[in-house]
Design an enzyme around this catalytic site. Structure first.
Site, mmCIF file in Angstrom:
data_model
loop_
_atom_site.group_PDB
_atom_site.id
_atom_site.type_symbol
_atom_site.label_atom_id
_atom_site.label_comp_id
_atom_site.label_asym_id
_atom_site.label_seq_id
_atom_site.Cartn_x
_atom_site.Cartn_y
_atom_site.Cartn_z
ATOM 1 C CB THR A 1 -0.894 0.025 1.252
ATOM 2 O OG1 THR A 1 -0.090 -0.310 2.390
ATOM 3 C CG2 THR A 1 -2.021 -0.985 1.134
ATOM 4 C CB SER B 1 29.795 -3.199 9.787
ATOM 5 O OG SER B 1 28.865 -4.231 10.083
ATOM 6 C CB SER C 1 13.476 -2.628 8.166
ATOM 7 O OG SER C 1 13.914 -1.534 7.381
ATOM 8 C CG ASP D 1 11.212 -0.445 5.794
ATOM 9 O OD1 ASP D 1 10.008 -0.747 5.918
ATOM 10 O OD2 ASP D 1 11.983 -0.992 4.982
HETATM 11 P P1 ADP Z 1 16.425 -5.551 5.201
HETATM 12 O O1 ADP Z 1 15.108 -6.180 4.892
HETATM 13 O O2 ADP Z 1 17.155 -6.313 6.267
HETATM 14 O O3 ADP Z 1 16.312 -4.094 5.480
HETATM 15 P P2 ADP Z 1 17.907 -4.545 2.983
HETATM 16 O O4 ADP Z 1 18.428 -5.169 1.741
HETATM 17 O O5 ADP Z 1 16.998 -3.397 2.863
HETATM 18 O O6 ADP Z 1 17.277 -5.720 3.873
HETATM 19 O O7 ADP Z 1 19.133 -4.044 3.858
HETATM 20 C C1 ADP Z 1 20.168 -4.950 4.173
HETATM 21 C C2 ADP Z 1 21.507 -4.304 3.892
HETATM 22 O O8 ADP Z 1 21.757 -3.269 4.870
HETATM 23 C C3 ADP Z 1 22.658 -5.271 4.051
HETATM 24 O O9 ADP Z 1 22.882 -6.005 2.873
HETATM 25 C C4 ADP Z 1 23.807 -4.305 4.366
HETATM 26 O O10 ADP Z 1 24.285 -3.698 3.185
HETATM 27 C C5 ADP Z 1 23.119 -3.236 5.202
HETATM 28 N N1 ADP Z 1 23.236 -3.577 6.623
HETATM 29 C C6 ADP Z 1 22.262 -3.963 7.468
HETATM 30 N N2 ADP Z 1 22.739 -4.197 8.709
HETATM 31 C C7 ADP Z 1 24.064 -3.963 8.647
HETATM 32 C C8 ADP Z 1 25.149 -4.049 9.582
HETATM 33 N N3 ADP Z 1 24.955 -4.417 10.848
HETATM 34 N N4 ADP Z 1 26.383 -3.719 9.144
HETATM 35 C C9 ADP Z 1 26.596 -3.337 7.883
HETATM 36 N N5 ADP Z 1 25.623 -3.247 6.955
HETATM 37 C C10 ADP Z 1 24.376 -3.561 7.316
HETATM 38 MG MG MG Z 2 15.525 -2.703 4.063
#
Ligand code: ADP
Ligand code: MG
Length: 393
Positions: free
Chosen positions: A36, A68, A137, A183
């Site tokens: 939506t 990270s 997210s 999100d």
């Molecule tokens: P989600 O549904 O988990 O939000 P996304 O594809 O939108 O999936 O986001 C995931 C991406 O965010 C990962 O592939 C990475 O690039 C970044 N990300 C998320 N958490 C971390 C973290 N702890 N350290 C580094 N990058 C992260």
């Molecule tokens: Mg995401």
């Protein structure tokens, strides 16, 4: 080790110093309102207990370095070169490792928003307990943690909604992911035992007490661990169907249609487009009905709306998957009050609203049903609506 400690240790290992502070922000799950958002409609997500932590130290130069637990090595750039890195060209990958674009993109978007603010260099270390790519997210969580940290350390004074907009800009323009603002809003505005109603057209938000805790209810997340190959193409096709449906109805977006318009819609378009339209129109109404039910009757009254939402996604929008249907059907058969797939579809997670005393029964039954069907074992855990970003240390 907690993720907070992991972030601190990563920072001290990198800099030899203690952080100025540690900030965190939550992931989120969408209770109801699927697809939506890009139709300018309604969503009702809530922040979950899983969080991403950013430990941050100020530097005495004008550089930003990010690390990270997720990545092999830190990425370091001068702050005044962020404008050369971003925005990332459409359909291109970021010029830095993708994960770092979430963090550097926040610094870039904050500086762009407040060009006159002094922004000293920073070292940032990230650790998280939000599962990545499970539809919870982790991206909004990392954005929210970093945005909250820099907002305070740089003295920018931005409010949570402004920080959500900064997060979206970083994700859209630095990472290059064309997502809405749900999100970030869900993460930034999280409150214990409340969901965030968001009108995706006006960006009006309302905190809606869920009453889950008082009623002894939990939301089980059933992460199927599958992502079907057609998800990207499927998403684009659904968006196009929605745009076509709105055009055929002569309205700006499907937000402007209601249930009483459905007979006219059935005449105006082909059968598949009509079913896509019917999902959006009925789903918007279900979000409003869920808000009303939570407010007037309490959380047990939303079960049927969750079930109807799942049926609509399975039959009309056609974005479910065998794993999601088994998760939902099995949860309902073993005592869940309601259940539905959540997120974009074609895999990812389902949620089930369950009383404390049936959590184990539902978990065991779903695990067994997946084994019987020959599916990958699901990852199942309980969440309850939780607080937004805060400073942890
Ligand atoms: P989600 O549904 O988990 O939000 P996304 O594809 O939108 O999936 O986001 C995931 C991406 O965010 C990962 O592939 C990475 O690039 C970044 N990300 C998320 N958490 C971390 C973290 N702890 N350290 C580094 N990058 C992260
Ligand atoms: Mg995401």
């Amino acid at each position: 080790m907690t993720a907070s400690t992991a972030a601190r240790e990563l920072l001290t290992g990198m800099t030899g110093r203690e952080p100025e502070g540690i900030w965190s922000a939550p992931g989120r799950v969408n209770l109801i309102g699927e697809h939506t958002d890009y139709n300018e409609g309604f969503v009702l997500p809530f922040a979950i207990p899983h969080r991403t932590y950013a430990a941050v130290a100020l530097r005495d130069d004008d550089r930003i370095r990010v690390a990270s637990t997720f990545a092999d090595e830190p990425v370091e750039v001068p702050l005044n070169e962020l404008d050369e890195l971003f925005p990332t060209a459409p359909d291109a990958s970021p010029a830095v490792p993708e994960w770092s674009a979430y963090v550097l993109g926040i610094a870039w978007a904050l500086r762009a928003r407040q060009p006159d603010a002094p922004t000293p260099g920073v070292d940032i270390a990230i650790a998280s307990d939000v599962p990545v790519g499970a539809g919870l997210s982790s991206s909004a969580a990392i954005e929210g943690a970093v945005a909250s940290a820099l907002n305070e350390l740089w003295g920018l004074g931005l409010d949570p909604v402004a920080l959500a907009q900064v997060g979206r800009r970083a994700e859209n323009e630095a990472v290059g992911a064309p997502t809405g603002i749900m999100d970030q809003m869900a993460s930034m505005l999280g409150r214990p035992d409340a969901a965030t109603f968001l009108d995706c057209r006006t960006l009006e938000t309302r905190s809606i007490p869920t009453g889950f805790t008082a009623a002894g209810l939990e939301v089980l997340v059933i992460d199927t661990q599958v992502s079907h190959a057609h998800s990207t193409g499927g998403y684009r096709e659904r968006r196009e169907s929605c745009e076509r449906g709105a055009a055929l109805l002569g309205i700006r977006s499907l937000r402007d249609a209601s249930i009483s318009d459905l007979p006219r819609a059935a005449e105006a378009m082909d059968e598949v487009t009509f079913r896509r339209v019917r999902h959006i129109v009925t789903e918007n109404q279900r979000v409003l009905d869920t808000v009303a039910a939570l407010t007037e009757q309490g959380p047990r009254a939303i079960g049927e709306l969750l079930v109807a939402s799942h049926a609509s996604m399975r039959d009309d929008f056609e974005i479910s998957a065998p794993e999601l249907d088994v998760a939902v059907d099995t949860a309902l058969a073993h005592g869940a009050i309601g259940a539905r797939m959540t997120g974009g579809g074609f895999g990812g997670a389902a949620i089930a609203l369950v009383a404390h005393d049936v959590v184990d029964r539902v978990t065991d039954a779903v695990t067994q049903a997946f084994a019987d069907a020959g599916f990958t074992a699901p990852h199942i855990f309980a969440v309850s609506p939780s607080a937004g970003p805060h400073r942890d240390a």
